[in-house]
Design a protein around this motif. Structure first.
Motif, PDB file in Angstrom:
ATOM      1  N   PHE A   1      36.085  44.976  39.022  1.00 14.14           N
ATOM      2  CA  PHE A   1      35.473  46.171  39.602  1.00 14.14           C
ATOM      3  C   PHE A   1      35.263  47.243  38.535  1.00 14.14           C
ATOM      4  N   THR A   2      36.282  47.472  37.700  1.00 17.36           N
ATOM      5  CA  THR A   2      36.148  48.478  36.639  1.00 17.36           C
ATOM      6  C   THR A   2      35.033  48.092  35.667  1.00 17.36           C
ATOM      7  N   LYS A   3      34.927  46.812  35.361  1.00 12.76           N
ATOM      8  CA  LYS A   3      33.841  46.356  34.480  1.00 12.76           C
ATOM      9  C   LYS A   3      32.479  46.666  35.113  1.00 12.76           C
ATOM     10  N   GLU A   4      32.383  46.469  36.418  1.00 13.56           N
ATOM     11  CA  GLU A   4      31.113  46.720  37.119  1.00 13.56           C
ATOM     12  C   GLU A   4      30.751  48.213  37.050  1.00 13.56           C
ATOM     13  N   ILE A   5      31.755  49.071  37.231  1.00 14.12           N
ATOM     14  CA  ILE A   5      31.513  50.519  37.165  1.00 14.12           C
ATOM     15  C   ILE A   5      31.081  50.909  35.745  1.00 14.12           C
ATOM     16  N   CYS A   6      31.741  50.326  34.751  1.00 14.61           N
ATOM     17  CA  CYS A   6      31.372  50.613  33.349  1.00 14.61           C
ATOM     18  C   CYS A   6      29.933  50.164  33.081  1.00 14.61           C
ATOM     19  N   ALA A   7      29.590  48.983  33.568  1.00 12.95           N
ATOM     20  CA  ALA A   7      28.239  48.456  33.331  1.00 12.95           C
ATOM     21  C   ALA A   7      27.198  49.364  33.982  1.00 12.95           C
ATOM     22  N   ALA A   8      27.516  49.880  35.161  1.00  9.95           N
ATOM     23  CA  ALA A   8      26.552  50.703  35.892  1.00  9.95           C
ATOM     24  C   ALA A   8      26.195  51.975  35.124  1.00  9.95           C
ATOM     25  N   VAL A   9      27.129  52.487  34.306  1.00 10.07           N
ATOM     26  CA  VAL A   9      26.871  53.752  33.602  1.00 10.07           C
ATOM     27  C   VAL A   9      26.819  53.561  32.082  1.00 10.07           C
ATOM     28  N   GLY A  10      26.941  52.337  31.626  1.00  8.88           N
ATOM     29  CA  GLY A  10      26.883  52.073  30.188  1.00  8.88           C
ATOM     30  C   GLY A  10      28.088  52.579  29.420  1.00  8.88           C
ATOM     31  N   ALA A  11      29.258  52.611  30.056  1.00  9.51           N
ATOM     32  CA  ALA A  11      30.477  53.049  29.353  1.00  9.51           C
ATOM     33  C   ALA A  11      30.960  51.930  28.433  1.00  9.51           C
ATOM     34  N   PRO A  12      31.339  52.257  27.173  1.00 11.82           N
ATOM     35  CA  PRO A  12      31.744  51.208  26.248  1.00 11.82           C
ATOM     36  C   PRO A  12      33.035  50.513  26.666  1.00 11.82           C
ATOM     37  N   THR A  13      32.982  49.188  26.738  1.00 14.10           N
ATOM     38  CA  THR A  13      34.142  48.367  27.061  1.00 14.10           C
ATOM     39  C   THR A  13      33.832  46.970  26.538  1.00 14.10           C
ATOM     40  N   ALA A  14      34.842  46.092  26.452  1.00 15.43           N
ATOM     41  CA  ALA A  14      34.604  44.751  25.890  1.00 15.43           C
ATOM     42  C   ALA A  14      33.656  43.959  26.786  1.00 15.43           C
ATOM     43  N   ALA A  15      32.763  43.175  26.156  1.00 13.31           N
ATOM     44  CA  ALA A  15      31.904  42.270  26.915  1.00 13.31           C
ATOM     45  C   ALA A  15      32.793  41.296  27.673  1.00 13.31           C
ATOM     46  N   HIS A  16      32.365  40.911  28.873  1.00 12.37           N
ATOM     47  CA  HIS A  16      33.242  40.069  29.682  1.00 12.37           C
ATOM     48  C   HIS A  16      32.431  39.139  30.579  1.00 12.37           C
ATOM     49  N   ALA A  17      33.129  38.156  31.140  1.00  7.37           N
ATOM     50  CA  ALA A  17      32.572  37.327  32.206  1.00  7.37           C
ATOM     51  C   ALA A  17      33.708  37.041  33.183  1.00  7.37           C
ATOM     52  N   ARG A  18      33.329  36.779  34.440  1.00  9.92           N
ATOM     53  CA  ARG A  18      34.359  36.593  35.468  1.00  9.92           C
ATOM     54  C   ARG A  18      34.155  35.227  36.127  1.00  9.92           C
ATOM     55  N   PHE A  19      35.252  34.543  36.401  1.00  9.13           N
ATOM     56  CA  PHE A  19      35.158  33.189  36.962  1.00  9.13           C
ATOM     57  C   PHE A  19      36.185  32.986  38.065  1.00  9.13           C
ATOM     58  N   ASP A  20      35.774  32.204  39.079  1.00  9.18           N
ATOM     59  CA  ASP A  20      36.789  31.695  40.005  1.00  9.18           C
ATOM     60  C   ASP A  20      36.797  30.169  39.984  1.00  9.18           C
ATOM     61  N   ASP A  21      35.962  29.604  39.099  1.00  5.27           N
ATOM     62  CA  ASP A  21      35.899  28.144  38.968  1.00  5.27           C
ATOM     63  C   ASP A  21      36.533  27.728  37.629  1.00  5.27           C
ATOM     64  N   PRO A  22      37.616  26.936  37.660  1.00  4.37           N
ATOM     65  CA  PRO A  22      38.339  26.582  36.428  1.00  4.37           C
ATOM     66  C   PRO A  22      37.446  25.898  35.388  1.00  4.37           C
ATOM     67  N   ASP A  23      36.565  24.983  35.820  1.00  9.68           N
ATOM     68  CA  ASP A  23      35.740  24.270  34.851  1.00  9.68           C
ATOM     69  C   ASP A  23      34.776  25.215  34.145  1.00  9.68           C
ATOM     70  N   ALA A  24      34.186  26.108  34.903  1.00 15.70           N
ATOM     71  CA  ALA A  24      33.248  27.070  34.314  1.00 15.70           C
ATOM     72  C   ALA A  24      33.993  27.983  33.332  1.00 15.70           C
ATOM     73  N   ALA A  25      35.211  28.393  33.682  1.00 15.68           N
ATOM     74  CA  ALA A  25      35.998  29.263  32.798  1.00 15.68           C
ATOM     75  C   ALA A  25      36.343  28.533  31.506  1.00 15.68           C
ATOM     76  N   ARG A  26      36.753  27.251  31.623  1.00 15.62           N
ATOM     77  CA  ARG A  26      37.097  26.464  30.429  1.00 15.62           C
ATOM     78  C   ARG A  26      35.887  26.274  29.527  1.00 15.62           C
ATOM     79  N   ALA A  27      34.738  26.024  30.145  1.00 12.09           N
ATOM     80  CA  ALA A  27      33.517  25.825  29.359  1.00 12.09           C
ATOM     81  C   ALA A  27      33.148  27.107  28.609  1.00 12.09           C
ATOM     82  N   TYR A  28      33.362  28.261  29.265  1.00 11.09           N
ATOM     83  CA  TYR A  28      33.028  29.552  28.642  1.00 11.09           C
ATOM     84  C   TYR A  28      33.945  29.820  27.445  1.00 11.09           C
ATOM     85  N   VAL A  29      35.237  29.526  27.630  1.00 18.76           N
ATOM     86  CA  VAL A  29      36.227  29.748  26.566  1.00 18.76           C
ATOM     87  C   VAL A  29      35.974  28.807  25.385  1.00 18.76           C
TER      88      VAL A  29
END
Ligand code: AMP
Ligand code: GLY
Length: 418
Positions: free
Chosen positions: A105-133
Motif C-alpha cells: 500500500f505504501t509503495k502504491e501511495i509513493c508511486a501515485a505522487v512520485g515519492a522516491p523509494t526503492a523499485a519493487h514488485a509484489r507477488f502472491d505466487d511463489p513461482d512468479a516470485a522465484r522467477a523474478y528473484v
C-alpha cells in the motif's frame, strides 16, 4: 487533564515520563504499563487490543486524551473505536495505519505522487516470485507484506538467501503469503519523526536506530538495540527534501483518498549523497528512538501531541534545545533468539537522574519485591548531553552501575556519528 497511554514498553515509559513534566497532566494512567512505569503512574490492566473495552473504561474514568503507543492496536482500529466514543486520541485510523501494515500500500501511495523509494514488485505466487528473484541484481530485498515486528525483511546478498527468504514467507512463517521484492538502496539510514494531522506536518526531529544485535552492526535484526538523536545525516537540507518530496505529497494523497493520516508518522529513510528515499512508514514512535526524542522534548511533547490530536497542528511549534540524547538498550542474554527470564535487576537506585540520565523500562516486573526481567529488551538507559559524546558517556556510566547478570548491551551505540 486525565491522560491514558496504551502500551507497556520503553517507548511508553518515555512518553509517560515526558507527559508528567507538563503541568496540564493531572492524572496519568498507562495500560498495561510495566514495573518502571508503575513507579511514576497508575497502571491499569486493560486489553489494549480490545477497543470497546478501552473506550468504556476511558469514558468511565473521564479520560481526556488517549495516546496509543504501539502499532498493534492501531491496525485493529482501536483509535477509530476510541474516537467514535468521543475521546481525543493520538493515533491514526485503521485506514491510515495501512501505511505501516501494508508495504504494498505504501509503495502504491509513493508511486501515485512520485515519492522516491526503492523499485519493487509484489507477488502472491511463489513461482512468479522465484522467477523474478532469479534475475534481479544482488543484493535484493525480500519482505513479507504485513506486520512482522522487524523480522520479515531479508537483505539477500546471494540467490540462495533470497530463495530461502521466499520459502520462509510462502511457508507462512510471517502470517502472510504476500511478498514485496525490492531493489537494494545504498546509503545511511535515519528515522525521521513527524506529527501529521491531515495535511499539516510538524517535524519532531531525527534519530538513528541500531537494529542489529552485534557491535559494528552485525548479527540478526532486533527491535532496536540503541538510538541517538539527532542523526547528523539528517541535515536541514535532507529534512527539507524528505518533507517536500516524500512526506507532504504522500500525506496529501492520503487526504485526497479520504483517509487522512492523523498521528505520529515514523519515516524510515535511506540517505545517499544528500538524497532521501523512503524505506518504510510506521504510524507510531519508534522504540528506542522515542526514548531519545522524549528526553529532548520533555513536557512540550504533550502540547504537541494534543495539538495533533485536536487538529491544531498548524499553530504548534517545537522549542528545540541544542542538545543530544542517546539510549542504550539492555537485553536478556540470547535475545533476539530464546532468552533468559526472571533474572533479578539491581543498581537502578545508583543511576542519578539529576545527571541527565533516565532508565526507561521495557520488559520488567516486580516479583516478591524484586525487580526482574520478563522480556527480550528490558531497559533503555537514556542520557542527554550538550554533545553526543557526553550523552553517550553518561548513558554507559549508568549501564555500568546496573547489576543484572543475564543482561547485555552493545557498547558502540552512536558509533556512526562519533
Ligand atoms: P523495513 O521493515 O521495511 O524497515 O526493513 C527493515 C530494514 O531492512 C530497514 O531498516 C533497512 O535496514 C533494511 N531495508 C529494507 N528495505 C531496504 C532496501 N530497499 N534497501 C536497503 N535496505 C533495506
Ligand atoms: N526501532 C524501530 C521500530 O520501532 O520499529
Amino acid at each position: 487533564m486525565n491522560i491514558l497511554i496504551l502500551g507497556s514498553g520503553g517507548r511508553e515509559h518515555a512518553l509517560a515520563w515526558a507527559v508528567l513534566q507538563n503541568p496540564k497532566c493531572d492524572r496519568l494512567v498507562v495500560a498495561p504499563g510495566n514495573a518502571g512505569i508503575a513507579e511514576l503512574a497508575e497502571c491499569a490492566a486493560l486489553d489494549i487490543l480490545d477497543g470497546a473495552a478501552v473506550a468504556e473504561w476511558a469514558c468511565e474514568e473521564s479520560i481526556d486524551f488517549v495516546i496509543v503507543g504501539p502499532e498493534a492496536p492501531l491496525v485493529l482500529g482501536v483509535a477509530d473505536t476510541l474516537r467514535d466514543a468521543g475521546l481525543t486520541v493520538l493515533g491514526p485510523s485503521v485506514a491510515a495505519a495501512r501505511l505501516e501494515a501494508s508495504k504494498a500500500f505504501t509503495k502504491e501511495i509513493c508511486a501515485a505522487v512520485g515519492a522516491p523509494t526503492a523499485a519493487h514488485a509484489r507477488f502472491d505466487d511463489p513461482d512468479a516470485a522465484r522467477a523474478y528473484v532469479a534475475d534481479h541484481p544482488l543484493p535484493v530485498v525480500v519482505k513479507a507484506d504485513g506486520l512482522a515486528a522487524g523480522k520479515g525483511v531479508t537483505v539477500a546478498e546471494t540467490r540462495e538467501a533470497a530463495e530461502a527468504a521466499l520459502a520462509d514467507i510462502f511457508d507462512g512463517a510471517h502470517g502472510t503469503a504476500e511478498v514485496v521484492i525490492e531493489a537494494f538502496l545504498q546509503g545511511e539510514e535515519a528515522s525521521f519523526f513527524c506529527l501529521v494531522d491531515g495535511e499539516d506536518v510538524l517535524s519532531l526531529g531525527s534519530a538513528q536506530d541500531h537494529k542489529r544485535v552485534g557491535e559494528g552492526d552485525t548479527g540478526p535484526n532486533t527491535g532496536g538495540m540503541g538510538a541517538y538523536s539527532p542523526a547528523p545525516v539528517m541535515t536541514p537540507e535532507v529534512e527539507r527534501r524528505a518533507l517536500d518530496e516524500i512526506v507532504r505529497p504522500t500525506m496529501a494523497e492520503m487526504a485526497r483518498r479520504g483517509t487522512p493520516m492523523r498521528g505520529v508518522l515514523f519515516v524510515g529513510l535511506m540517505i545517499a549523497e544528500g538524497r532521501p528515499s523512503l524505506v518504510e512508514y510506521n504510524v507510531r514512535f519508534g522504540d528506542p528512538e522515542c526514548q531519545c526524542l522524549m528526553m529532548r522534548l520533555g513536557g512540550q511533547a504533550l502540547d504537541l501531541m494534543l495539538a495533533c490530536a485536536e487538529g491544531r497542528l498548524g499553530e504548534a511549534r517545537v522549542r528545540w534545545a541544542d542538545d543530544h540524547a542517546l539510549c542504550v538498550v539492555m537485553a536478556a542474554e540470547g535475545y533476539p533468539g530464546p532468552y533468559a527470564k526472571g533474572g533479578a535487576i539491581g543498581g537502578l537506585d545508583a543511576v542519578a537522574p539529576d545527571d541527565g540520565t533516565t532508565v526507561f523500562h521495557a520488559g520488567t516486573a516486580m516479583q516478591d519485591g524484586r525487580l526482574v526481567a520478563t522480556g527480550g529488551r528490558v531497559l533503555g538507559v537514556t542520557a542527554r548531553g550538550e554533545t553526543l559524546r557526553t550523552a553517550r558517556d553518561r548513558a554507559y556510566a549508568a549501564v555500568d552501575r546496573i547489576d543484572w547478570v543475564d543482561g547485555f548491551c552493545r557498547r558502540d551505540i552512536g558509533w556512526r556519528a562519533l
